[in-house]
Design an enzyme around this catalytic site. Structure first.
Site, PDB file in Angstrom:
ATOM      1  N   HIS A   1     -29.165  23.520  -4.507  1.00 56.11           N
ATOM      2  CA  HIS A   1     -30.526  23.871  -4.085  1.00 56.11           C
ATOM      3  C   HIS A   1     -30.608  25.204  -3.359  1.00 56.11           C
ATOM      4  O   HIS A   1     -31.557  25.452  -2.620  1.00 56.11           O
ATOM      5  CB  HIS A   1     -31.090  22.742  -3.192  1.00 56.11           C
ATOM      6  CG  HIS A   1     -31.268  21.459  -3.932  1.00 56.11           C
ATOM      7  ND1 HIS A   1     -31.297  20.235  -3.335  1.00 56.11           N
ATOM      8  CD2 HIS A   1     -31.411  21.221  -5.263  1.00 56.11           C
ATOM      9  CE1 HIS A   1     -31.458  19.287  -4.247  1.00 56.11           C
ATOM     10  NE2 HIS A   1     -31.518  19.852  -5.431  1.00 56.11           N
TER      11      HIS A   1
ATOM     12  N   CYS B   1     -34.749  47.134  -6.649  1.00 54.81           N
ATOM     13  CA  CYS B   1     -35.994  47.459  -7.367  1.00 54.81           C
ATOM     14  C   CYS B   1     -37.205  47.560  -6.447  1.00 54.81           C
ATOM     15  O   CYS B   1     -38.303  47.896  -6.907  1.00 54.81           O
ATOM     16  CB  CYS B   1     -36.249  46.442  -8.475  1.00 54.81           C
ATOM     17  SG  CYS B   1     -36.788  44.837  -7.865  1.00 54.81           S
TER      18      CYS B   1
HETATM   19  P1  NAD Z   1     -32.154  13.252   3.165  1.00 50.40           P
HETATM   20  O1  NAD Z   1     -32.544  13.824   4.490  1.00 50.40           O
HETATM   21  O2  NAD Z   1     -33.226  12.843   2.230  1.00 50.40           O
HETATM   22  O3  NAD Z   1     -31.241  11.967   3.441  1.00 50.40           O
HETATM   23  C1  NAD Z   1     -30.210  11.999   4.372  1.00 50.40           C
HETATM   24  C2  NAD Z   1     -29.285  10.835   4.112  1.00 50.40           C
HETATM   25  O4  NAD Z   1     -28.135  11.029   4.909  1.00 50.40           O
HETATM   26  C3  NAD Z   1     -29.860   9.476   4.475  1.00 50.40           C
HETATM   27  O5  NAD Z   1     -29.628   8.591   3.397  1.00 50.40           O
HETATM   28  C4  NAD Z   1     -29.059   9.033   5.699  1.00 50.40           C
HETATM   29  O6  NAD Z   1     -28.751   7.642   5.717  1.00 50.40           O
HETATM   30  C5  NAD Z   1     -27.797   9.816   5.553  1.00 50.40           C
HETATM   31  N1  NAD Z   1     -27.176  10.195   6.816  1.00 50.40           N
HETATM   32  C6  NAD Z   1     -27.753  10.638   7.958  1.00 50.40           C
HETATM   33  N2  NAD Z   1     -26.825  10.904   8.882  1.00 50.40           N
HETATM   34  C7  NAD Z   1     -25.628  10.622   8.310  1.00 50.40           C
HETATM   35  C8  NAD Z   1     -24.272  10.700   8.749  1.00 50.40           C
HETATM   36  N3  NAD Z   1     -23.956  11.115   9.983  1.00 50.40           N
HETATM   37  N4  NAD Z   1     -23.295  10.332   7.893  1.00 50.40           N
HETATM   38  C9  NAD Z   1     -23.578   9.896   6.636  1.00 50.40           C
HETATM   39  N5  NAD Z   1     -24.844   9.814   6.165  1.00 50.40           N
HETATM   40  C10 NAD Z   1     -25.848  10.172   6.989  1.00 50.40           C
HETATM   41  O7  NAD Z   1     -31.113  14.245   2.519  1.00 50.40           O
HETATM   42  P2  NAD Z   1     -30.965  14.720   1.029  1.00 50.40           P
HETATM   43  O8  NAD Z   1     -30.959  13.547   0.131  1.00 50.40           O
HETATM   44  O9  NAD Z   1     -29.851  15.699   0.991  1.00 50.40           O
HETATM   45  O10 NAD Z   1     -32.367  15.485   0.954  1.00 50.40           O
HETATM   46  C11 NAD Z   1     -32.736  16.251   0.030  1.00 50.40           C
HETATM   47  C12 NAD Z   1     -32.929  17.727   0.440  1.00 50.40           C
HETATM   48  O11 NAD Z   1     -32.780  18.069   1.804  1.00 50.40           O
HETATM   49  C13 NAD Z   1     -31.866  18.524  -0.181  1.00 50.40           C
HETATM   50  O12 NAD Z   1     -32.450  19.122  -1.283  1.00 50.40           O
HETATM   51  C14 NAD Z   1     -31.459  19.612   0.797  1.00 50.40           C
HETATM   52  O13 NAD Z   1     -31.583  20.879   0.206  1.00 50.40           O
HETATM   53  C15 NAD Z   1     -32.423  19.465   1.904  1.00 50.40           C
HETATM   54  N6  NAD Z   1     -31.916  19.657   3.266  1.00 50.40           N
HETATM   55  C16 NAD Z   1     -30.736  20.300   3.488  1.00 50.40           C
HETATM   56  C17 NAD Z   1     -30.233  20.412   4.781  1.00 50.40           C
HETATM   57  C18 NAD Z   1     -28.929  21.142   4.990  1.00 50.40           C
HETATM   58  O14 NAD Z   1     -28.623  22.080   4.245  1.00 50.40           O
HETATM   59  N7  NAD Z   1     -28.115  20.714   5.948  1.00 50.40           N
HETATM   60  C19 NAD Z   1     -30.941  19.857   5.858  1.00 50.40           C
HETATM   61  C20 NAD Z   1     -32.165  19.204   5.577  1.00 50.40           C
HETATM   62  C21 NAD Z   1     -32.642  19.115   4.278  1.00 50.40           C
END
Ligand code: NAD
Length: 236
Positions: A108, A141
């Protein structure tokens, strides 16, 4: 083709202090996803969108990789051809843990990069604000630069690589994703074996399709997951 695909999401970086999406009611750092992460938001809400990603980029500066990032990097270096690493995350914590650019696929996009809206050149700007890099204009550009992030509703070019990896791997390891963006339940059905790690069950994932599920912090689960991966690879 790799036998193992490790696919991570925001949860793997949560213990490094980066907020996830869904754990905060569909908000990311108090912003509605529709306002700053959706196709067209740069046209309708440009200033706020740039401000949001500038702040996320600056936030990254003092964040450190955690044990889960580090152990995955170790595994990748031990089995370079047998393991493929992909992440939905736009942060640079795998890189801070020692992953090289060609060892990981950011599905992403990547926060520390800007992309030209016309010639599509990509520029590494580190933790700078968008405007601090050539006034936000492309050095090639002159057109406007945008965050190199895939917004909801936009094409994700790296998904082709995900499809290829899914077609060839025999074990998929999913860490820290709610499954709202990528249908990881379907991915588990495509592979012989599958491992899931989240803090708690997600309504968007049917864990009965996974061979194994660890509901625990990634930094705690990762040692068990690493053992599972090594056992699987050494069985061949
Ligand atoms: P999400 O926020 O939808 O889900 C997070 C998941 O992580 C949950 O299922 C939760 O149970 C789990 N979780 C939380 N803390 C945890 C831990 N300590 N250990 C293990 N699991 C844990 O995340 P997603 O599915 O990646 O969301 C989609 C979008 O969020 C992605 O496209 C991404 O680009 C974006 N995003 C990225 C970041 C980043 O780069 N760090 C931060 C926020 C959102």
């Amino acid at each position: 083709m790799s036998k193992v695909l490790i696919l991570s999401g925001a949860g793997i970086s949560a213990e490094s202090g980066i907020t996830t999406f869904r754990d905060s009611d569909g908000l990311w750092e108090n912003h509605r996803i529709e306002d700053v992460c959706t196709a067209g938001c740069l046209e309708t809400n440009g200033e706020a969108t740039h401000k949001f990603y500038d702040a996320r980029r600056q936030d990254l500066q003092d964040k450190e990789a955690n044990y889960a990032h580090k152990l995955i990097v170790e595994l990748k270096h031990k089995y370079p051809d047998k393991i493929t690493v992909m992440t939905q995350n736009v942060d640079d914590l795998f890189e801070k843990a020692g992953m090289k650019e060609d060892e990981i696929i950011h599905l992403h996009g990547f926060l520390t990069q800007l992309r030209c809206t016309v010639c599509e050149n990509i520029y590494d700007i580190g933790y700078k604000k968008h405007n601090e890099y050539h006034n936000g204009n492309c050095p090639n550009c002159g057109a406007e630069l945008r965050p190199n992030i895939v917004f909801f509703g936009e094409a994700a070019p790296e998904y082709d690589k995900l499809t290829l990896a899914l077609n060839s791997c025999e074990l998929i390891v999913v860490i820290g994703t709610s499954g709202n963006v990528l249908d990881v339940t379907y991915f588990a059905q495509l592979t012989d074996r599958s491992i899931l790690n989240n803090l708690e069950p997600s309504p968007a994932i049917d864990d009965s399709y996974f061979t194994k599920a660890y509901y625990a912090k990634a930094t705690q689960a990762i040692a068990y997951i690493a053992e599972d991966i090594e056992e699987f690879l050494n069985d061949f």
